[in-house]
Design a protein around this motif. Structure first.
Motif, mmCIF file in Angstrom:
data_model
loop_
_atom_site.group_PDB
_atom_site.id
_atom_site.type_symbol
_atom_site.label_atom_id
_atom_site.label_comp_id
_atom_site.label_asym_id
_atom_site.label_seq_id
_atom_site.Cartn_x
_atom_site.Cartn_y
_atom_site.Cartn_z
ATOM 1 N N GLU A 269 0.810 -1.210 0.000
ATOM 2 C CA GLU A 269 0.000 0.000 0.000
ATOM 3 C C GLU A 269 0.848 1.268 0.000
ATOM 4 O O GLU A 269 0.404 2.309 -0.476
ATOM 5 N N VAL A 270 2.057 1.211 0.525
ATOM 6 C CA VAL A 270 2.863 2.419 0.674
ATOM 7 C C VAL A 270 4.136 2.389 -0.160
ATOM 8 O O VAL A 270 4.989 3.263 -0.021
ATOM 9 N N LYS B 280 5.526 2.417 -7.545
ATOM 10 C CA LYS B 280 4.770 3.482 -8.223
ATOM 11 C C LYS B 280 5.676 4.298 -9.137
ATOM 12 O O LYS B 280 5.292 4.675 -10.238
ATOM 13 N N LEU B 281 6.884 4.579 -8.674
ATOM 14 C CA LEU B 281 7.835 5.343 -9.492
ATOM 15 C C LEU B 281 8.136 4.616 -10.792
ATOM 16 O O LEU B 281 8.078 5.209 -11.884
ATOM 17 N N LYS C 171 19.020 17.174 -5.912
ATOM 18 C CA LYS C 171 19.119 17.407 -4.470
ATOM 19 C C LYS C 171 18.259 16.436 -3.662
ATOM 20 O O LYS C 171 17.474 16.826 -2.813
ATOM 21 N N LEU C 172 18.408 15.150 -3.937
ATOM 22 C CA LEU C 172 17.638 14.135 -3.215
ATOM 23 C C LEU C 172 18.308 13.792 -1.890
ATOM 24 O O LEU C 172 19.543 13.768 -1.793
ATOM 25 N N GLY C 173 17.492 13.513 -0.871
ATOM 26 C CA GLY C 173 18.032 13.019 0.390
ATOM 27 C C GLY C 173 18.616 11.630 0.203
ATOM 28 O O GLY C 173 18.245 10.887 -0.718
ATOM 29 N N GLU C 174 19.530 11.242 1.091
ATOM 30 C CA GLU C 174 20.229 9.969 0.926
ATOM 31 C C GLU C 174 19.280 8.788 0.929
ATOM 32 O O GLU C 174 19.420 7.865 0.128
ATOM 33 N N SER C 175 18.283 8.793 1.824
ATOM 34 C CA SER C 175 17.343 7.683 1.909
ATOM 35 C C SER C 175 16.524 7.561 0.622
ATOM 36 O O SER C 175 16.389 6.471 0.057
ATOM 37 N N LEU C 176 15.997 8.672 0.143
ATOM 38 C CA LEU C 176 15.207 8.654 -1.086
ATOM 39 C C LEU C 176 16.065 8.287 -2.283
ATOM 40 O O LEU C 176 15.629 7.539 -3.173
ATOM 41 N N TRP C 177 17.279 8.776 -2.317
ATOM 42 C CA TRP C 177 18.204 8.459 -3.401
ATOM 43 C C TRP C 177 18.452 6.954 -3.471
ATOM 44 O O TRP C 177 18.440 6.349 -4.548
ATOM 45 N N THR C 178 18.654 6.321 -2.311
ATOM 46 C CA THR C 178 18.889 4.882 -2.274
ATOM 47 C C THR C 178 17.664 4.108 -2.762
ATOM 48 O O THR C 178 17.790 3.147 -3.534
ATOM 49 N N ILE C 179 16.475 4.515 -2.329
ATOM 50 C CA ILE C 179 15.254 3.831 -2.753
ATOM 51 C C ILE C 179 15.081 3.923 -4.264
ATOM 52 O O ILE C 179 14.714 2.939 -4.936
ATOM 53 N N ILE C 180 15.352 5.092 -4.823
ATOM 54 C CA ILE C 180 15.214 5.272 -6.274
ATOM 55 C C ILE C 180 16.211 4.401 -7.017
ATOM 56 O O ILE C 180 15.880 3.753 -8.014
ATOM 57 N N ASN C 181 17.457 4.368 -6.545
ATOM 58 C CA ASN C 181 18.471 3.529 -7.195
ATOM 59 C C ASN C 181 18.055 2.061 -7.205
ATOM 60 O O ASN C 181 18.150 1.369 -8.234
ATOM 61 N N CYS D 66 3.022 10.272 -5.402
ATOM 62 C CA CYS D 66 2.835 10.539 -3.980
ATOM 63 C C CYS D 66 2.426 9.277 -3.228
ATOM 64 O O CYS D 66 1.569 8.521 -3.676
ATOM 65 N N THR D 67 3.078 9.048 -2.105
ATOM 66 C CA THR D 67 2.646 8.054 -1.130
ATOM 67 C C THR D 67 2.505 8.772 0.208
ATOM 68 O O THR D 67 2.659 9.992 0.288
ATOM 69 N N LYS D 68 2.227 8.016 1.260
ATOM 70 C CA LYS D 68 2.034 8.645 2.562
ATOM 71 C C LYS D 68 3.303 9.335 3.063
ATOM 72 O O LYS D 68 3.245 10.358 3.732
ATOM 73 N N LYS D 69 4.466 8.757 2.734
ATOM 74 C CA LYS D 69 5.712 9.279 3.271
ATOM 75 C C LYS D 69 6.519 10.085 2.260
ATOM 76 O O LYS D 69 7.332 10.915 2.647
ATOM 77 N N ARG D 70 6.320 9.834 0.973
ATOM 78 C CA ARG D 70 7.190 10.445 -0.019
ATOM 79 C C ARG D 70 6.371 11.096 -1.128
ATOM 80 O O ARG D 70 5.397 10.517 -1.608
ATOM 81 N N LYS D 71 6.810 12.291 -1.547
ATOM 82 C CA LYS D 71 6.167 13.016 -2.644
ATOM 83 C C LYS D 71 7.254 13.562 -3.554
ATOM 84 O O LYS D 71 8.069 14.377 -3.130
#
Length: 583
Positions: free
Chosen positions: A457-458, A463-464, A484-494, A549-554
């Motif tokens: 669900e999250v 979704k990306l 200018k992505l944060g480290e956590s978001l950058w890792t998830i995208i990779n 968009c999800t609950k934690k990330r946009k």
């Protein structure tokens, strides 16, 4: 007369009617090793059930998966990189295994990132069963295996992409090898040095303290320090030289000073003055009760039982007790504390608790009758609580209340029937403990399934990927970068895109990137709030944007399709504002 061939087909005792030899051997093995086979099935279920169902975004650590991904893409298995910077905080073993499993599909997934821990968890439990079976009953070995598999922290870290389970397994195998060499054949001492070598490659020199500290304390209590002379140190020296060669090659690449600084920070600083995870000395005295659920209530009585056995001269329990006490005291003394650091203690604690329970269930003559009575009452309470939870689960999880109530009633009838049947065959206490194990196994399965459903669900990464494929087609045709992505978001995208995307640092570089005329389609991923801050600097009507968009990330995707011929077309960010209004 009927033809002989007809009689052969109809005769159930003919050779052609017999099952294949492999099936016969499998049946014979299962019958002979029934408890081992049951434990194998339990551990496979607990550690592999929906192992890849949860994304990296739900209560998991992504850095080791990210390092393995960059290892696969660069082909460099000697120097570890994280976001194109050298990573030296942990040794290589865990990342090597993730990369090895991921190399089959050349894609690091939640499943391949967790496989090393899951396989290590299963191996440690089955090895515990075999080890205990050599010095105690198979019943005790089975109970210890189930306790270890269903202990809250042990079960959880066997399903995460963290090196602690692998580290624990190597420490456990090294100590098992020592005790086998000490009690049976000295050839097992080779295993002591080999698994110590692997433990150091997994999490550093802390393994030496845990392994040889336990051995030293045990031999001191046994008044037999001379046994150290026969521990085949030649093999240890060979493996030490091998490790020295590996690290020498590593130092030549990264430099001597950074290597020494890392050793100091990751080991000495964590013990004396940690940067993070600093906790008071009594931290584990509090957390152990929740970390060892649902078997925590047995811990005080297990300590008393182990002390009693030590006084009676029981070498097996004494060894497990030394293992438990040394690691617990050392970790309490160290200032850096975390629940996963306690993991190497759990196999020894499970052995002691299993011996206590098995001793209680067979009604031996105990000097401390109150100890036996207390353990039996804990079993009864746990069995009752486990049955209540299993009966209540359908009412809580099922959407329609009447279906949940009906399912709960059916569950109650089935559990009652099973309990009464077991009680007639094995007695009240044995039936109660069986229900405790059954409730723990099924309970953790339900818990993991709920987490998997929540993860779907999250999940931002899925979704990306879906949006990029929908809007732009094949990912291989896109040049994707981040702003200018944060480290956590950058890792998830990779990890989601199976790529090591580079970052854009300023708006001028962003404009240049979006206006490139190369064959690949330029796509930029930017956090939504950041985009709203810089959108006025991107006054280009040919740009398109899509929100994810999800609950934690946009985030917002910025990309260019064909140039619009109408100069009065609405700006790119208008899509975002309209979408926000609909929300």
């Amino acid at each position: 007369m009927r033809p002989a061939i007809y009689e052969e087909k109809k005769n159930p005792f003919s050779i052609s009617a017999l099952p294949p030899m492999g099936i016969i051997q499998l049946r014979a093995f299962i019958k002979k090793h029934d408890l081992f086979s049951i434990l194998t099935g339990i551990t496979i279920f607990l550690f592999f059930f929906e192992l890849g169902g949860r994304s990296f975004e739900v209560r998991d650590t992504r850095r080791f998966a990210e390092i393995a991904l960059e290892m696969l893409q660069s082909g460099n298995w000697l120097i570890l990189y994280k976001h194109d910077e050298i990573y030296m905080n942990k040794p290589h073993m865990f990342m090597w295994l993730i990369a090895l499993f991921s190399s089959i599909g050349h894609h690091v997934t939640p499943l391949t990132a967790r496989l090393p821990s899951a396989i290590a968890g299963i191996a440690s439990i089955l090895a515990t069963f075999c080890f205990i079976g050599k010095f105690s009953s198979k019943r005790t070995a089975f109970i210890a295996g189930v306790i270890l598999a269903t202990t809250q922290r042990y079960f959880w870290y066997g399903r995460t992409s963290l090196p602690d389970m692998l580290f624990t397994t190597f420490i456990m195998l090294a100590l098992y090898s020592f005790y086998l060499g000490y009690k049976q054949k000295p050839v097992f001492y080779i295993g002591l040095h080999f698994f110590t070598f692997l433990a150091i490659l997994t999490k550093g020199p802390l393994a030496i303290i845990f392994i040889f500290g336990t051995i030293a304390v045990f031999l001191i209590l046994q008044r037999n320090l001379r046994a150290m002379k026969g521990m085949k140190w030649r093999w240890g020296i060979i493996l030490l030289l091998t490790m020295t060669g590996l690290y020498f090659a590593f130092i030549l690449k990264v430099g001597f000073e950074p290597f020494i600084a890392t050793i100091k920070r990751e080991f000495l600083t964590r013990v004396n003055s940690p940067i993070n995870h600093g906790e008071p000395f009594y931290y584990y005295l509090v957390t152990l009760w929740t970390d060892f659920l649902p078997w925590s209530l047995f811990i005080p009585f297990a300590v008393i039982f182990a002390y009693k056995k030590w006084r009676e001269g029981d070498d097996f329990i004494t060894f497990s007790f030394c293992w438990t006490i040394l690691i617990f005291v050392f970790l309490c003394t160290a200032k850096a504390k975390h629940t996963r650091y306690m993991l190497p203690l759990y196999p020894a604690l499970s052995i002691i608790i299993a011996s206590l329970i098995a001793n209680t269930l067979k009604r031996p003559v105990m000097n401390f009758l109150w100890l036996q009575v207390s353990v039996r009452w804990i079993i009864f309470v746990m069995a009752g609580a486990g049955i209540i939870l299993l009966v209540a689960v359908p009412v809580y999880l099922v959407t329609y209340s009447w279906i949940g109530i009906f399912t709960s009633l059916i569950t109650l009838l089935v559990l009652s029937g099973v309990f009464l049947s077991l009680r007639r065959k094995t007695g009240f206490a044995n039936a109660s403990f069986t229900m405790c194990m059954f409730a723990a196994i099924i309970g953790w399965g339900i818990y993991i399934h709920c987490l998997t459903v929540h993860s779907k669900e999250v999940t931002f990464g899925t979704k990306l990927t879906d949006v990029i494929k929908k809007e732009l087609g094949d990912l291989n045709g896109c040049d994707i970068r981040g702003y200018k992505l944060g480290e956590s978001l950058w890792t998830i995208i990779n990890l989601s895109l199976n790529a090591n995307i580079s970052l854009i640092k300023n708006t001028d570089e962003l404009k240049t990137f979006l206006n490139t005329s190369e064959h690949l389609q330029p796509v930029c991923i930017i956090e939504k709030n950041t985009f709203l801050d810089i959108k006025n600097n991107l006054a280009d009507t040919t740009l398109h944007t899509v929100d994810i968009c999800t609950k934690k990330r946009k985030v917002t995707l910025i990309f260019r399709r064909e140039r619009q011929t109408n100069p009065a077309a609405h700006p790119a960010w208008q899509d975002i504002e309209e979408e926000g209004n609909h929300r």
